[in-house]
Design a protein around this motif. Structure first.
Motif, PDB file in Angstrom:
ATOM      1  N   TYR A 136     -25.349  50.629  14.233  1.00  0.00           N
ATOM      2  CA  TYR A 136     -26.291  51.751  14.208  1.00  0.00           C
ATOM      3  C   TYR A 136     -27.729  51.247  14.113  1.00  0.00           C
ATOM      4  O   TYR A 136     -28.626  51.744  14.796  1.00  0.00           O
ATOM      5  N   CYS A 137     -27.944  50.231  13.270  1.00  0.00           N
ATOM      6  CA  CYS A 137     -29.302  49.687  13.070  1.00  0.00           C
ATOM      7  C   CYS A 137     -29.696  48.667  14.133  1.00  0.00           C
ATOM      8  O   CYS A 137     -30.872  48.388  14.336  1.00  0.00           O
ATOM      9  N   ASN A 138     -28.700  48.076  14.802  1.00  0.00           N
ATOM     10  CA  ASN A 138     -28.922  47.004  15.781  1.00  0.00           C
ATOM     11  C   ASN A 138     -29.513  45.750  15.133  1.00  0.00           C
ATOM     12  O   ASN A 138     -30.350  45.060  15.716  1.00  0.00           O
ATOM     13  N   ILE A 139     -29.080  45.491  13.905  1.00  0.00           N
ATOM     14  CA  ILE A 139     -29.451  44.274  13.191  1.00  0.00           C
ATOM     15  C   ILE A 139     -28.218  43.773  12.444  1.00  0.00           C
ATOM     16  O   ILE A 139     -27.200  44.460  12.383  1.00  0.00           O
ATOM     17  N   LYS A 140     -28.326  42.584  11.852  1.00  0.00           N
ATOM     18  CA  LYS A 140     -27.299  42.081  10.945  1.00  0.00           C
ATOM     19  C   LYS A 140     -27.876  42.109   9.532  1.00  0.00           C
ATOM     20  O   LYS A 140     -29.079  41.944   9.330  1.00  0.00           O
ATOM     21  N   PHE A 141     -27.003  42.323   8.559  1.00  0.00           N
ATOM     22  CA  PHE A 141     -27.463  42.464   7.179  1.00  0.00           C
ATOM     23  C   PHE A 141     -27.455  41.128   6.434  1.00  0.00           C
ATOM     24  O   PHE A 141     -28.438  40.761   5.803  1.00  0.00           O
ATOM     25  N   ILE A 142     -26.330  40.426   6.465  1.00  0.00           N
ATOM     26  CA  ILE A 142     -26.246  39.089   5.878  1.00  0.00           C
ATOM     27  C   ILE A 142     -26.269  38.083   7.027  1.00  0.00           C
ATOM     28  O   ILE A 142     -25.694  38.329   8.090  1.00  0.00           O
ATOM     29  N   ASP A 143     -26.942  36.957   6.818  1.00  0.00           N
ATOM     30  CA  ASP A 143     -27.215  35.993   7.885  1.00  0.00           C
ATOM     31  C   ASP A 143     -26.026  35.785   8.827  1.00  0.00           C
ATOM     32  O   ASP A 143     -24.934  35.401   8.396  1.00  0.00           O
ATOM     33  N   THR A 144     -26.279  36.038  10.098  1.00  0.00           N
ATOM     34  CA  THR A 144     -25.277  35.929  11.156  1.00  0.00           C
ATOM     35  C   THR A 144     -25.918  35.206  12.331  1.00  0.00           C
ATOM     36  O   THR A 144     -27.045  35.529  12.713  1.00  0.00           O
ATOM     37  N   VAL A 145     -25.227  34.236  12.891  1.00  0.00           N
ATOM     38  CA  VAL A 145     -25.782  33.481  14.015  1.00  0.00           C
ATOM     39  C   VAL A 145     -25.407  34.177  15.323  1.00  0.00           C
ATOM     40  O   VAL A 145     -24.234  34.428  15.603  1.00  0.00           O
ATOM     41  N   ILE A 146     -26.438  34.469  16.110  1.00  0.00           N
ATOM     42  CA  ILE A 146     -26.298  35.140  17.400  1.00  0.00           C
ATOM     43  C   ILE A 146     -26.644  34.157  18.512  1.00  0.00           C
ATOM     44  O   ILE A 146     -27.600  33.392  18.393  1.00  0.00           O
ATOM     45  N   GLU A 147     -25.883  34.182  19.596  1.00  0.00           N
ATOM     46  CA  GLU A 147     -26.254  33.423  20.793  1.00  0.00           C
ATOM     47  C   GLU A 147     -26.586  34.425  21.883  1.00  0.00           C
ATOM     48  O   GLU A 147     -25.731  35.215  22.287  1.00  0.00           O
ATOM     49  N   GLN A 148     -27.820  34.400  22.332  1.00  0.00           N
ATOM     50  CA  GLN A 148     -28.274  35.316  23.378  1.00  0.00           C
ATOM     51  C   GLN A 148     -28.651  34.522  24.615  1.00  0.00           C
ATOM     52  O   GLN A 148     -29.203  33.416  24.509  1.00  0.00           O
ATOM     53  N   VAL A 149     -28.326  35.072  25.778  1.00  0.00           N
ATOM     54  CA  VAL A 149     -28.616  34.393  27.041  1.00  0.00           C
ATOM     55  C   VAL A 149     -29.457  35.292  27.939  1.00  0.00           C
ATOM     56  O   VAL A 149     -29.384  36.514  27.872  1.00  0.00           O
ATOM     57  N   TRP A 150     -30.258  34.652  28.778  1.00  0.00           N
ATOM     58  CA  TRP A 150     -31.064  35.337  29.786  1.00  0.00           C
ATOM     59  C   TRP A 150     -30.872  34.627  31.117  1.00  0.00           C
ATOM     60  O   TRP A 150     -30.629  33.419  31.156  1.00  0.00           O
ATOM     61  N   ASP A 151     -30.992  35.360  32.201  1.00  0.00           N
ATOM     62  CA  ASP A 151     -30.889  34.748  33.532  1.00  0.00           C
ATOM     63  C   ASP A 151     -32.164  34.023  33.919  1.00  0.00           C
ATOM     64  O   ASP A 151     -32.136  33.075  34.704  1.00  0.00           O
ATOM     65  N   GLU A 152     -33.294  34.471  33.384  1.00  0.00           N
ATOM     66  CA  GLU A 152     -34.575  33.862  33.732  1.00  0.00           C
ATOM     67  C   GLU A 152     -35.602  34.157  32.662  1.00  0.00           C
ATOM     68  O   GLU A 152     -35.385  35.012  31.790  1.00  0.00           O
ATOM     69  N   PHE A 153     -36.726  33.451  32.720  1.00  0.00           N
ATOM     70  CA  PHE A 153     -37.814  33.694  31.797  1.00  0.00           C
ATOM     71  C   PHE A 153     -38.627  34.901  32.265  1.00  0.00           C
ATOM     72  O   PHE A 153     -38.652  35.210  33.456  1.00  0.00           O
ATOM     73  N   PRO A 154     -39.316  35.596  31.336  1.00  0.00           N
ATOM     74  CA  PRO A 154     -40.149  36.731  31.741  1.00  0.00           C
ATOM     75  C   PRO A 154     -41.319  36.272  32.592  1.00  0.00           C
ATOM     76  O   PRO A 154     -41.793  35.143  32.461  1.00  0.00           O
ATOM     77  N   ARG A 155     -41.770  37.160  33.459  1.00  0.00           N
ATOM     78  CA  ARG A 155     -42.896  36.843  34.329  1.00  0.00           C
ATOM     79  C   ARG A 155     -43.934  37.942  34.241  1.00  0.00           C
ATOM     80  O   ARG A 155     -43.616  39.101  34.068  1.00  0.00           O
ATOM     81  N   GLY A 156     -45.194  37.559  34.379  1.00  0.00           N
ATOM     82  CA  GLY A 156     -46.272  38.529  34.418  1.00  0.00           C
ATOM     83  C   GLY A 156     -46.891  38.776  33.051  1.00  0.00           C
ATOM     84  O   GLY A 156     -46.269  38.569  32.009  1.00  0.00           O
ATOM     85  N   ALA A 157     -48.138  39.233  33.058  1.00  0.00           N
ATOM     86  CA  ALA A 157     -48.886  39.450  31.824  1.00  0.00           C
ATOM     87  C   ALA A 157     -48.256  40.509  30.941  1.00  0.00           C
ATOM     88  O   ALA A 157     -48.419  40.501  29.716  1.00  0.00           O
ATOM     89  N   LYS A 158     -47.508  41.442  31.553  1.00  0.00           N
ATOM     90  CA  LYS A 158     -46.897  42.528  30.787  1.00  0.00           C
ATOM     91  C   LYS A 158     -45.996  41.998  29.679  1.00  0.00           C
ATOM     92  O   LYS A 158     -45.905  42.559  28.590  1.00  0.00           O
ATOM     93  N   PHE A 159     -45.315  40.891  29.920  1.00  0.00           N
ATOM     94  CA  PHE A 159     -44.351  40.361  28.967  1.00  0.00           C
ATOM     95  C   PHE A 159     -44.979  39.395  27.964  1.00  0.00           C
ATOM     96  O   PHE A 159     -44.373  39.048  26.970  1.00  0.00           O
TER      97      PHE A 159
END
Length: 199
Positions: free
Chosen positions: A55-78
């Motif tokens: 519901y909160c989209n967070i973890k409460f007690i320390d939890t290790v997350i592995e997140q992946v992206w296909d590419e780095f952000p581009r442009g000043a907006k990011f």
């Protein structure tokens, strides 16, 4: 037109302990001295904690997350920042990427900064640092492991979150059959201050 950057995540290391202890929950349920439902109560506490975290989209007690992206952000907006899917980030364990030759490399921690002030969390390049060149033909070319949580023990978790978990566990204990119901109103009220909207 700027397209969304594909990203996803998985949990690598679960929390070392639960936010609410079984004995505390049993006292709340008036089950002191009764052991028949100990396993059930422990399971319901895990389910309640997981539901509140989602519901909160967070973890409460320390939890290790592995997140992946296909590419780095581009442009000043990011602003050269990678947005983290799970908020409440406290530390980066590793930042890796696949270079142009398809070889995985570790990016030095001196090249980026973890923003712990933002509830959602983000990793941005340090001053005068550009993202490295990656293998653009590969999905999940960027791999970051980070910790989400208020700390390593239950004592670091806000009391409002603890109470919300207990409310959810109490509801699950009292309602053993499936019902068309989500979060209780009071739980939502207690948790709303900690909600991070997915990016």
């Amino acid at each position: 037109m700027i397209r969304n950057i594909a990203t996803s995540y998985k949990v690598i290391t679960q929390p070392a302990t639960e936010v609410v202890a079984t004995d505390v929950m049993k006292n709340n349920l008036k089950l002191d001295g009764i052991t028949a439902d100990d396993s059930l109560v422990a399971t319901l506490l895990i389910a309640a904690r997981q539901r509140c975290e989602e519901y909160c989209n967070i973890k409460f007690i320390d939890t290790v997350i592995e997140q992946v992206w296909d590419e780095f952000p581009r442009g000043a907006k990011f602003q050269n920042c990678l947005d983290l899917t799970i908020g409440n980030a406290s530390a980066v364990e590793s930042f890796k990427y696949y270079d142009e030759a398809g070889v995985i490399q570790t990016w030095s921690a001196s090249n980026y900064i973890l923003d712990t002030y933002s509830k959602s969390g983000r990793i941005c390049t340090a001053a005068n640092v550009d993202y490295p060149t990656i293998d653009t033909d590969r999905i999940n070319a960027i791999v970051v492991r980070y910790t989400s949580g208020f700390g390593s023990s239950a004592s670091t978790v806000p009391d409002a979150i603890k109470h919300a978990i207990m409310l959810q566990a109490s509801y699950l204990y009292s309602n053993r059959e499936d019902k068309a119901h989500t979060m209780s109103t009071l739980s939502e009220y207690l948790l709303n201050a900690y909600v991070v909207n997915p990016l």
